[in-house]
Design an enzyme around this catalytic site. Structure first.
Site, PDB file in Angstrom:
ATOM      1  N   HIS A  97       1.091  -1.056  -0.017  1.00 28.48           N
ATOM      2  CA  HIS A  97       0.174  -0.181  -0.236  1.00 28.48           C
ATOM      3  C   HIS A  97       0.767   1.083  -0.007  1.00 28.48           C
ATOM      4  CE1 HIS A  97      -2.905   2.860   0.720  1.00 28.48           C
ATOM      5  NE2 HIS A  97      -2.563   3.064   2.036  1.00 28.48           N
ATOM      6  N   HIS A  99       1.107   5.744  -1.255  1.00 26.04           N
ATOM      7  CA  HIS A  99      -0.051   6.967  -1.473  1.00 26.04           C
ATOM      8  C   HIS A  99       0.918   7.604  -2.545  1.00 26.04           C
ATOM      9  CE1 HIS A  99      -2.280   7.552   2.464  1.00 26.04           C
ATOM     10  NE2 HIS A  99      -2.402   6.392   1.831  1.00 26.04           N
ATOM     11  N   ASP A 122       0.163  -4.901 -21.290  1.00 19.91           N
ATOM     12  CA  ASP A 122       1.380  -5.985 -20.809  1.00 19.91           C
ATOM     13  C   ASP A 122       1.084  -6.417 -19.374  1.00 19.91           C
ATOM     14  OD1 ASP A 122       2.500  -6.043 -23.332  1.00 19.91           O
ATOM     15  OD2 ASP A 122       3.972  -4.272 -22.669  1.00 19.91           O
ATOM     16  N   TYR A 229       6.760 -13.786 -24.364  1.00 18.54           N
ATOM     17  CA  TYR A 229       7.632 -12.562 -23.934  1.00 18.54           C
ATOM     18  C   TYR A 229       8.596 -12.900 -23.233  1.00 18.54           C
ATOM     19  CZ  TYR A 229       9.208  -8.134 -22.117  1.00 18.54           C
ATOM     20  OH  TYR A 229       9.782  -7.253 -21.625  1.00 18.54           O
TER      21      TYR A 229
HETATM   22 ZN    ZN Z   1      -3.065   4.774   3.211  1.00 12.89          ZN
END
Ligand code: ZN
Length: 232
Positions: A97, A99, A122, A229
């Site tokens: 996570h 920002h 892709d 690929y």
């Molecule tokens: Zn957050």
């Protein structure tokens, strides 16, 4: 005595170091966890510790019910969200996570990131989805768990291994992968896709999504059963 979770903590530590290195967060923003599914434990960044101050032994190990099994510090405040994702998405081994600026921009606009080009195709075969905005009741009930539930709801008809990333409306991005290394790679890719889409949209707000046949071609040549690929 060495920790029985030493390798897991080292992998989580190394993946966390990628966050500032890839420019995905400043100060203490963001967190990564690594899962050992066979043992049912995850290692996660402690709350409020800067990346350059983070030591391997600062990582907190919890079982999937959220009970701390090793570590002296408090785990990241987003820990319940990570646990919801590990319980719901079989086959994932790392959650990230951040920002990061561009992905958070789209999340704040509450918009999915349109699949404008082959770089995007892709990596995933659809727009980067954006959750609904959380209800007042859910925020008051159990905010971090409900953040995970928002993501699960958004993935009811999606394959989390095909689409390893999401925007939480008004908040920011989450990404995951089969390993913590792949999860942080996906978080960095997401930020780049968000940036490219922002530029495309700025040049032409009416820019078209990539045609389905090109989406399919690019996704399948990297991820399909006849993928060709790279060096295999
Ligand atoms: Zn957050």
């Amino acid at each position: 005595m060495p920790s029985p979770y030493q390798e897991l903590k080292e992998r989580a530590w190394a993946a966390n170091q990628e966050i500032p290195k890839r420019g995905l967060a400043i100060y203490t923003f963001g967190n990564i966890s690594a899962l050992d599914r066979a043992r049912g434990v995850m290692a996660i960044k402690p709350s409020g510790v800067e990346y350059n101050q983070l030591a391997v032994d600062d990582l907190v190990v919890l079982d999937l019910s959220g009970k701390i099994v090793e570590g002296k510090l408090r785990p990241s405040s987003d820990t319940p969200t990570h646990l919801v994702l590990y319980r719901a998405f079989q086959g994932i081994g790392g959650v990230v996570h951040t920002h990061s600026t561009y992905a958070t921009g789209w999340a704040q606009a509450r918009l999915p990131i349109p699949i404008y080009g082959t770089t995007h195709a892709d990596h995933l075969p659809e727009d980067v989805p954006c959750t609904a905005v959380m209800s007042d009741e859910a925020v008051k009930r159990d905010y971090e768990v409900e953040t995970g539930n928002q993501i699960i709801t958004c993935f009811q008809d999606r394959d989390p291994l095909h689409t390893p990333m999401v925007l939480v409306a008004g908040h920011g991005p989450f990404a995951w992968g089969d390993t913590p290394e792949k999860a942080v790679y996906n978080a960095a890719v997401l930020e780049e896709l968000a940036k490219m889409a922002f530029v495309t949209h700025a040049i032409d707000p009416r820019a078209a999504r990539l045609p389905e046949v090109l989406i399919h071609k690019h996704f399948e040549r990297k991820h399909g059963k006849n993928a060709y690929y790279g060096q295999k």
